[in-house]
Design a protein around this motif. Structure first.
Motif, mmCIF file in Angstrom:
data_model
loop_
_atom_site.group_PDB
_atom_site.id
_atom_site.type_symbol
_atom_site.label_atom_id
_atom_site.label_comp_id
_atom_site.label_asym_id
_atom_site.label_seq_id
_atom_site.Cartn_x
_atom_site.Cartn_y
_atom_site.Cartn_z
ATOM 1 N N ASN A 114 -22.842 -8.040 18.894
ATOM 2 C CA ASN A 114 -21.763 -8.488 18.014
ATOM 3 C C ASN A 114 -20.907 -7.311 17.531
ATOM 4 O O ASN A 114 -19.679 -7.400 17.466
ATOM 5 C CB ASN A 114 -22.366 -9.232 16.818
ATOM 6 N N LEU A 115 -21.554 -6.185 17.214
ATOM 7 C CA LEU A 115 -20.825 -4.994 16.767
ATOM 8 C C LEU A 115 -19.923 -4.446 17.878
ATOM 9 O O LEU A 115 -18.790 -4.022 17.622
ATOM 10 C CB LEU A 115 -21.793 -3.911 16.290
ATOM 11 N N PHE A 116 -20.430 -4.461 19.105
ATOM 12 C CA PHE A 116 -19.605 -4.024 20.241
ATOM 13 C C PHE A 116 -18.367 -4.915 20.355
ATOM 14 O O PHE A 116 -17.233 -4.433 20.461
ATOM 15 C CB PHE A 116 -20.398 -4.102 21.558
ATOM 16 N N THR A 117 -18.596 -6.241 20.327
ATOM 17 C CA THR A 117 -17.499 -7.202 20.504
ATOM 18 C C THR A 117 -16.444 -7.066 19.417
ATOM 19 O O THR A 117 -15.243 -7.115 19.685
ATOM 20 C CB THR A 117 -18.067 -8.643 20.500
ATOM 21 N N LYS A 118 -16.887 -6.869 18.181
ATOM 22 C CA LYS A 118 -15.952 -6.759 17.048
ATOM 23 C C LYS A 118 -15.151 -5.459 17.062
ATOM 24 O O LYS A 118 -14.134 -5.349 16.388
ATOM 25 C CB LYS A 118 -16.733 -6.815 15.727
ATOM 26 N N ASN A 119 -15.648 -4.462 17.801
ATOM 27 C CA ASN A 119 -15.031 -3.129 17.762
ATOM 28 C C ASN A 119 -14.518 -2.663 19.126
ATOM 29 O O ASN A 119 -14.696 -1.502 19.510
ATOM 30 C CB ASN A 119 -16.028 -2.116 17.183
ATOM 31 N N HIS A 120 -13.896 -3.590 19.854
ATOM 32 C CA HIS A 120 -13.209 -3.270 21.115
ATOM 33 C C HIS A 120 -14.142 -2.660 22.165
ATOM 34 O O HIS A 120 -13.750 -1.765 22.921
ATOM 35 C CB HIS A 120 -12.038 -2.305 20.848
ATOM 36 N N GLY A 121 -15.375 -3.152 22.199
ATOM 37 C CA GLY A 121 -16.325 -2.681 23.199
ATOM 38 C C GLY A 121 -17.106 -3.846 23.777
ATOM 39 O O GLY A 121 -16.829 -5.005 23.465
ATOM 40 N N ASN A 122 -18.039 -3.551 24.630
ATOM 41 C CA ASN A 122 -18.929 -4.610 25.130
ATOM 42 C C ASN A 122 -20.266 -4.023 25.555
ATOM 43 O O ASN A 122 -20.344 -2.876 26.004
ATOM 44 C CB ASN A 122 -18.292 -5.379 26.298
ATOM 45 N N MET A 123 -21.307 -4.823 25.360
ATOM 46 C CA MET A 123 -22.652 -4.401 25.721
ATOM 47 C C MET A 123 -22.782 -4.386 27.248
ATOM 48 O O MET A 123 -22.149 -5.186 27.937
ATOM 49 C CB MET A 123 -23.680 -5.355 25.131
ATOM 50 N N ALA A 124 -23.597 -3.472 27.750
ATOM 51 C CA ALA A 124 -23.811 -3.354 29.196
ATOM 52 C C ALA A 124 -25.288 -3.530 29.525
ATOM 53 O O ALA A 124 -26.147 -3.490 28.647
ATOM 54 C CB ALA A 124 -23.319 -1.990 29.677
ATOM 55 N N GLU A 125 -25.557 -3.723 30.786
ATOM 56 C CA GLU A 125 -26.943 -3.845 31.251
ATOM 57 C C GLU A 125 -27.655 -2.496 31.146
ATOM 58 O O GLU A 125 -27.015 -1.448 31.155
ATOM 59 C CB GLU A 125 -26.969 -4.310 32.716
ATOM 60 N N ALA A 126 -28.975 -2.548 31.076
ATOM 61 C CA ALA A 126 -29.769 -1.318 31.027
ATOM 62 C C ALA A 126 -29.476 -0.459 32.254
ATOM 63 O O ALA A 126 -29.469 -0.957 33.383
ATOM 64 C CB ALA A 126 -31.252 -1.662 30.961
ATOM 65 N N GLY A 127 -29.205 0.816 32.019
ATOM 66 C CA GLY A 127 -28.944 1.743 33.111
ATOM 67 C C GLY A 127 -27.483 1.890 33.473
ATOM 68 O O GLY A 127 -27.116 2.762 34.267
ATOM 69 N N ALA A 128 -26.625 1.055 32.870
ATOM 70 C CA ALA A 128 -25.200 1.076 33.229
ATOM 71 C C ALA A 128 -24.528 2.393 32.842
ATOM 72 O O ALA A 128 -23.671 2.897 33.569
ATOM 73 C CB ALA A 128 -24.479 -0.098 32.577
ATOM 74 N N VAL A 129 -24.902 2.944 31.687
ATOM 75 C CA VAL A 129 -24.259 4.197 31.255
ATOM 76 C C VAL A 129 -25.241 5.334 30.989
ATOM 77 O O VAL A 129 -24.846 6.486 30.877
ATOM 78 C CB VAL A 129 -23.380 3.987 29.983
ATOM 79 N N ALA A 130 -26.535 5.013 30.900
ATOM 80 C CA ALA A 130 -27.528 6.045 30.551
ATOM 81 C C ALA A 130 -27.511 7.220 31.525
ATOM 82 O O ALA A 130 -27.758 8.366 31.125
ATOM 83 C CB ALA A 130 -28.926 5.431 30.493
#
Length: 252
Positions: A114-130
């Protein structure tokens, strides 16, 4: 300066370096409890040793430290925390990596999404950016408080991998195993540090312009204020010029 230490610097400038004392204690207590699961003796537990050092820096009462450790070793009953990471994308395509401790994974994941969505971001799958981050020791020193040659010599001789020089800071980067030796060498030489921690450093950074920078800072602040977020890492870079514009817009 990259997102790894840039965020810490920004928080200091804003006077928001977890200004709420209770917030600092909550994070350290959780870290003490989790670290002591591997043993309550700091001599044989580097993670616990680092957590105790952080607790002392924050002037945490000895009794509070002791109880947190005893909850981790099982000597006292307490909440069972799970450690995991969450990943996502922020404004401007930035990568965001969160270190989480939670007693309710489903609740925390929903709240972070929800915090990602409210702040111009989006959650990603595990390993997507790590994969864009490396776990390293990071120590920062104000340039005005130490001689460059001395910092380079001491740090590299103690096992540091690199020393980067920015406009105002030296950034000493080491492997996680060498971190304590490097920190000790600098402390023994009476060199004052502004930050000393095991963190995730981005391989590359993304420069943000004014609008994206403003959105990014709001996202970082929102994540940082969440009780279950131990640390937030991102690969953004904001120039001093853009920071001044963002600050002026916020003040106006």
């Amino acid at each position: 300066m990259g997102g790894h230490s840039h965020w810490a610097t920004i928080k200091r400038h804003k006077g928001a370096q977890d200004a709420k004392r209770g917030k600092i204690f909550t994070r350290i207590i959780r870290e003490l409890t989790i670290a002591s699961r591997s043993g309550g003796d700091p001599d044989g537990n580097p993670r616990l040793r680092l957590a105790i050092a952080k607790a002392k820096e924050a002037n945490m009462p000895g009794d509070t430290m002791k109880k947190a450790i005893q909850r981790g070793t099982g000597e006292l009953p307490g909440v069972v925390y799970e450690e995991f990471s969450l990943e996502g994308y922020g404004p401007g395509g930035t990568a965001v990596l969160l270190e989480i401790t939670s007693d309710n994974r489903n609740r925390t994941v929903a709240e972070i999404r929800n915090l990602f969505t409210k702040n111009h971001g989006n959650m990603a799958e595990a390993g997507a950016v790590a994969w864009q981050f490396h776990k390293k020791g990071l120590i920062t020193i104000e340039k005005a408080k130490a001689d460059e040659d001395k910092v380079f010599t001491l740090a590299l001789e103690a096992g540091a991998e690199d020393v980067k020089v920015t406009d105002k800071m030296y950034e000493v980067i080491s492997g996680t195993h060498e971190f304590e030796a490097v920190k000790k060498a600098l402390a023994d030489a009476k060199i004052e540090t502004t930050l000393a921690e095991i963190t995730f450093i981005p391989q590359n950074t993304i420069a943000l312009e004014e609008k994206s920078a403003e959105q990014m800072l709001k996202l970082m602040e929102a994540m940082d204020e969440h009780d279950d977020v131990q640390k937030v890492h991102a690969n953004f870079d904001i120039s001093e010029e853009v920071m001044e514009k963002v600050a002026a817009a916020a003040a106006g």
